[in-house]
Design a protein around this motif. Structure first.
Motif, PDB file in Angstrom:
ATOM      1  N   ALA A  85      26.767  60.361  31.144  1.00 40.71           N
ATOM      2  CA  ALA A  85      27.321  59.257  30.990  1.00 40.71           C
ATOM      3  C   ALA A  85      27.435  57.959  31.967  1.00 40.71           C
ATOM      4  CB  ALA A  85      28.685  60.550  32.482  1.00 40.71           C
ATOM      5  N   GLY A  86      26.451  57.714  32.348  1.00 42.71           N
ATOM      6  CA  GLY A  86      26.627  57.307  33.864  1.00 42.71           C
ATOM      7  C   GLY A  86      26.990  55.732  33.225  1.00 42.71           C
ATOM      8  N   MET A  87      25.861  55.839  31.941  1.00 38.80           N
ATOM      9  CA  MET A  87      25.005  54.988  30.870  1.00 38.80           C
ATOM     10  C   MET A  87      26.256  54.662  30.227  1.00 38.80           C
ATOM     11  SD  MET A  87      22.751  52.435  30.337  1.00 38.80           S
ATOM     12  CE  MET A  87      22.404  50.973  29.376  1.00 38.80           C
ATOM     13  N   ILE A  88      26.983  55.860  29.643  1.00 40.97           N
ATOM     14  CA  ILE A  88      28.032  55.988  28.485  1.00 40.97           C
ATOM     15  C   ILE A  88      29.358  54.661  29.401  1.00 40.97           C
ATOM     16  CG2 ILE A  88      29.811  57.027  27.846  1.00 40.97           C
ATOM     17  CD1 ILE A  88      28.449  58.538  27.083  1.00 40.97           C
ATOM     18  N   ALA A  89      29.846  54.635  30.614  1.00 40.74           N
ATOM     19  CA  ALA A  89      30.412  54.476  31.440  1.00 40.74           C
ATOM     20  C   ALA A  89      30.089  52.423  31.209  1.00 40.74           C
ATOM     21  CB  ALA A  89      30.916  54.529  32.919  1.00 40.74           C
ATOM     22  N   VAL A  90      29.154  52.633  31.553  1.00 31.15           N
ATOM     23  CA  VAL A  90      28.381  51.325  31.443  1.00 31.15           C
ATOM     24  C   VAL A  90      28.546  50.367  30.090  1.00 31.15           C
ATOM     25  CG1 VAL A  90      26.215  49.903  31.777  1.00 31.15           C
ATOM     26  CG2 VAL A  90      26.915  51.128  33.985  1.00 31.15           C
ATOM     27  N   LEU A  91      28.268  50.779  29.470  1.00 29.30           N
ATOM     28  CA  LEU A  91      28.669  50.410  27.648  1.00 29.30           C
ATOM     29  C   LEU A  91      29.963  50.401  27.439  1.00 29.30           C
ATOM     30  CD1 LEU A  91      25.765  51.954  26.218  1.00 29.30           C
ATOM     31  CD2 LEU A  91      25.991  49.346  26.508  1.00 29.30           C
ATOM     32  N   LEU A  92      30.756  50.976  28.018  1.00 28.80           N
ATOM     33  CA  LEU A  92      32.542  51.285  28.042  1.00 28.80           C
ATOM     34  C   LEU A  92      32.787  50.179  28.111  1.00 28.80           C
ATOM     35  CD1 LEU A  92      33.409  54.430  27.504  1.00 28.80           C
ATOM     36  CD2 LEU A  92      34.252  53.425  26.081  1.00 28.80           C
ATOM     37  N   ALA A  93      32.680  49.619  29.410  1.00 29.83           N
ATOM     38  CA  ALA A  93      33.150  48.343  30.264  1.00 29.83           C
ATOM     39  C   ALA A  93      33.381  47.690  30.113  1.00 29.83           C
ATOM     40  CB  ALA A  93      32.682  48.400  31.655  1.00 29.83           C
ATOM     41  N   GLY A  94      32.341  46.779  28.804  1.00 33.86           N
ATOM     42  CA  GLY A  94      32.223  45.370  28.477  1.00 33.86           C
ATOM     43  C   GLY A  94      33.444  45.163  28.302  1.00 33.86           C
ATOM     44  N   TYR A  95      33.705  45.235  26.676  1.00 37.80           N
ATOM     45  CA  TYR A  95      35.081  45.016  25.909  1.00 37.80           C
ATOM     46  C   TYR A  95      35.769  45.273  26.566  1.00 37.80           C
ATOM     47  CZ  TYR A  95      32.246  42.852  22.732  1.00 37.80           C
ATOM     48  OH  TYR A  95      31.107  42.247  21.312  1.00 37.80           O
ATOM     49  N   PRO A  96      37.089  46.006  27.661  1.00 41.01           N
ATOM     50  CA  PRO A  96      37.726  46.651  27.983  1.00 41.01           C
ATOM     51  C   PRO A  96      37.620  45.443  29.081  1.00 41.01           C
ATOM     52  CG  PRO A  96      37.229  47.936  27.158  1.00 41.01           C
ATOM     53  CD  PRO A  96      36.017  47.576  26.902  1.00 41.01           C
ATOM     54  N   GLY A  97      36.964  45.429  29.942  1.00 39.95           N
ATOM     55  CA  GLY A  97      36.408  44.760  30.751  1.00 39.95           C
ATOM     56  C   GLY A  97      37.283  43.574  31.087  1.00 39.95           C
ATOM     57  N   PRO A  98      36.914  42.587  30.162  1.00 37.63           N
ATOM     58  CA  PRO A  98      38.639  41.221  30.618  1.00 37.63           C
ATOM     59  C   PRO A  98      39.766  41.543  30.353  1.00 37.63           C
ATOM     60  CG  PRO A  98      36.793  40.725  28.606  1.00 37.63           C
ATOM     61  CD  PRO A  98      36.763  42.337  29.186  1.00 37.63           C
ATOM     62  N   ALA A  99      40.217  42.744  29.723  1.00 39.72           N
ATOM     63  CA  ALA A  99      41.437  43.010  29.826  1.00 39.72           C
ATOM     64  C   ALA A  99      41.865  44.025  30.862  1.00 39.72           C
ATOM     65  CB  ALA A  99      41.439  43.880  28.786  1.00 39.72           C
ATOM     66  N   LEU A 100      41.393  44.595  31.329  1.00 39.07           N
ATOM     67  CA  LEU A 100      41.625  44.847  33.030  1.00 39.07           C
ATOM     68  C   LEU A 100      41.352  44.573  34.272  1.00 39.07           C
ATOM     69  CD1 LEU A 100      39.505  48.067  31.784  1.00 39.07           C
ATOM     70  CD2 LEU A 100      42.042  48.140  31.756  1.00 39.07           C
ATOM     71  N   PHE A 101      40.497  43.633  33.494  1.00 35.13           N
ATOM     72  CA  PHE A 101      40.071  42.415  34.574  1.00 35.13           C
ATOM     73  C   PHE A 101      41.847  41.370  34.580  1.00 35.13           C
ATOM     74  CE2 PHE A 101      35.763  41.507  34.453  1.00 35.13           C
ATOM     75  CZ  PHE A 101      35.740  42.997  35.899  1.00 35.13           C
ATOM     76  N   GLY A 102      42.490  41.160  34.014  1.00 36.87           N
ATOM     77  CA  GLY A 102      43.225  40.669  33.336  1.00 36.87           C
ATOM     78  C   GLY A 102      45.471  41.763  33.862  1.00 36.87           C
ATOM     79  N   LEU A 103      44.828  42.384  33.664  1.00 43.30           N
ATOM     80  CA  LEU A 103      45.996  43.537  34.256  1.00 43.30           C
ATOM     81  C   LEU A 103      46.328  43.569  35.185  1.00 43.30           C
ATOM     82  CD1 LEU A 103      48.442  46.027  32.971  1.00 43.30           C
ATOM     83  CD2 LEU A 103      46.145  47.425  33.237  1.00 43.30           C
ATOM     84  N   ALA A 104      45.067  43.446  36.083  1.00 42.25           N
ATOM     85  CA  ALA A 104      44.994  44.051  37.687  1.00 42.25           C
ATOM     86  C   ALA A 104      45.212  42.201  38.339  1.00 42.25           C
ATOM     87  CB  ALA A 104      43.600  44.186  38.091  1.00 42.25           C
ATOM     88  N   ALA A 105      45.183  41.206  37.360  1.00 44.13           N
ATOM     89  CA  ALA A 105      45.575  39.904  37.286  1.00 44.13           C
ATOM     90  C   ALA A 105      46.962  39.553  37.256  1.00 44.13           C
ATOM     91  CB  ALA A 105      45.045  38.649  37.538  1.00 44.13           C
ATOM     92  N   ALA A 106      47.426  40.539  36.328  1.00 43.25           N
ATOM     93  CA  ALA A 106      48.557  40.151  35.982  1.00 43.25           C
ATOM     94  C   ALA A 106      49.615  41.472  36.664  1.00 43.25           C
ATOM     95  CB  ALA A 106      48.826  40.848  34.546  1.00 43.25           C
ATOM     96  N   PHE A 107      49.432  42.219  37.480  1.00 38.43           N
ATOM     97  CA  PHE A 107      49.888  42.924  38.221  1.00 38.43           C
ATOM     98  C   PHE A 107      50.206  42.153  39.947  1.00 38.43           C
ATOM     99  CE2 PHE A 107      49.590  46.206  42.303  1.00 38.43           C
ATOM    100  CZ  PHE A 107      50.241  46.995  42.227  1.00 38.43           C
ATOM    101  N   VAL A 108      48.894  41.537  40.081  1.00 41.57           N
ATOM    102  CA  VAL A 108      48.862  40.445  41.296  1.00 41.57           C
ATOM    103  C   VAL A 108      49.936  39.805  42.022  1.00 41.57           C
ATOM    104  CG1 VAL A 108      47.459  39.763  42.898  1.00 41.57           C
ATOM    105  CG2 VAL A 108      46.498  41.114  42.110  1.00 41.57           C
ATOM    106  N   LEU A 109      50.205  38.788  39.939  1.00 42.91           N
ATOM    107  CA  LEU A 109      51.569  38.198  39.976  1.00 42.91           C
ATOM    108  C   LEU A 109      51.873  38.438  40.006  1.00 42.91           C
ATOM    109  CD1 LEU A 109      49.635  36.001  37.058  1.00 42.91           C
ATOM    110  CD2 LEU A 109      49.620  35.410  39.771  1.00 42.91           C
ATOM    111  N   SER A 110      52.302  40.149  39.165  1.00 47.41           N
ATOM    112  CA  SER A 110      54.061  39.844  39.554  1.00 47.41           C
ATOM    113  C   SER A 110      54.235  40.722  41.370  1.00 47.41           C
ATOM    114  CB  SER A 110      54.074  41.611  38.780  1.00 47.41           C
ATOM    115  OG  SER A 110      53.281  42.726  39.693  1.00 47.41           O
ATOM    116  N   ARG A 111      53.245  41.167  42.264  1.00 49.99           N
ATOM    117  CA  ARG A 111      53.463  40.652  42.927  1.00 49.99           C
ATOM    118  C   ARG A 111      53.439  39.755  44.047  1.00 49.99           C
ATOM    119  NH1 ARG A 111      54.628  44.550  41.057  1.00 49.99           N
ATOM    120  NH2 ARG A 111      54.441  46.827  41.723  1.00 49.99           N
ATOM    121  N   GLY A 112      53.428  37.940  43.625  1.00 44.37           N
ATOM    122  CA  GLY A 112      54.046  36.980  44.079  1.00 44.37           C
ATOM    123  C   GLY A 112      52.255  36.471  44.912  1.00 44.37           C
TER     124      GLY A 112
END
Length: 234
Positions: A85-112
């Motif tokens: 599971a650990g190795m699978i999680a690492v491989l899963l993280a790459g392509y969604p990573g930028p989008a998830l970082f962007g979503l986290a950034a959007a949340f922070v921006l929505s709070r000002g």
């Protein structure tokens, strides 16, 4: 020092609709225009490999280093069990990573907290820099970090807010394109070492389905980020 801390912890005024839409349009240009994309895509690679590294640490693997290459490819090396599971999680993280970082950034921006977002990003880049193991990767992170620092330190409140929105839109919009490029390279016979193909070998699930998962996650993040942007009337 107190003034600096106050600038980070203070809520910035809500940006105008014109600024939000304008930065989104600029981000789209940076992604859609190929002469620019071949350079700006390096930001996606930084986020992609950073996501691999972050998840590797979270699942208990030992991070050996990250390399970024001039063709916008990258590799993150970690030590630990090569399956499970650990190795699978690492491989899963790459392509969604930028989008998830962007979503986290959007949340922070929505709070000002646009300024806090920029300084948080700068801290993340400093931590990432400690894991870079090649000269081009070092140069890439330093240049990106220098731009973020320059805006954070010398930029006006309006410039900081605009830049934070530009980066957020860029991550959200660029992530789906990176997934499409992945599938295009796989069709061209160049995907044997891709994250999706490594996941296929670990799980037995077809690589195309993993590409589909990557795509759905990135599109979901884009949709939610769009809703949080305030473009649509509440």
């Amino acid at each position: 020092m107190s003034e600096f801390w106050n600038s980070i912890t203070s809520v910035q005024p809500e940006p105008s609709l014109k600024l939000v839409i304008g930065t989104g349009a600029v981000a789209l240009l940076l992604i859609a225009w190929r002469p620019l994309w071949k350079y700006t895509r390096q930001v996606v690679t930084i986020a992609h490999e950073g996501a691999h590294g972050l998840i590797a640490l979270l699942v208990g693997r030992k991070l050996s280093g990250i390399r970024l290459h001039s063709d916008t490819s990258g590799v993150t090396v970690s030590r630990g069990k090569p399956t499970g599971a650990g190795m699978i999680a690492v491989l899963l993280a790459g392509y969604p990573g930028p989008a998830l970082f962007g979503l986290a950034a959007a949340f922070v921006l929505s709070r000002g907290y646009a300024v806090a977002l920029l300084w948080g990003l700068l801290l993340a880049l400093v931590i990432l820099l400690l894991q870079i193991r090649n000269l081009f990767g070092l140069w890439s992170v330093l240049v990106f970090g220098a731009v973020v620092f320059g805006v954070s330190w010398w930029g006006s409140a309006e410039v900081q807010t605009a830049f934070a929105h530009l980066l957020t839109w860029f991550l959200l919009l660029a992530a789906p394109r990176a997934v499409m490029e992945l599938q295009r390279s796989r069709r061209g016979g160049q995907g044997r070492s891709s994250d999706a193909d490594q996941l296929r070998r670990l799980t037995g699930v077809p690589a195309l389905l993993w590409v589909g998962v990557f795509g759905l996650v990135t599109l979901f993040c884009l949709a939610v980020g769009f809703l949080w942007s305030g473009v649509l009337p509440s």
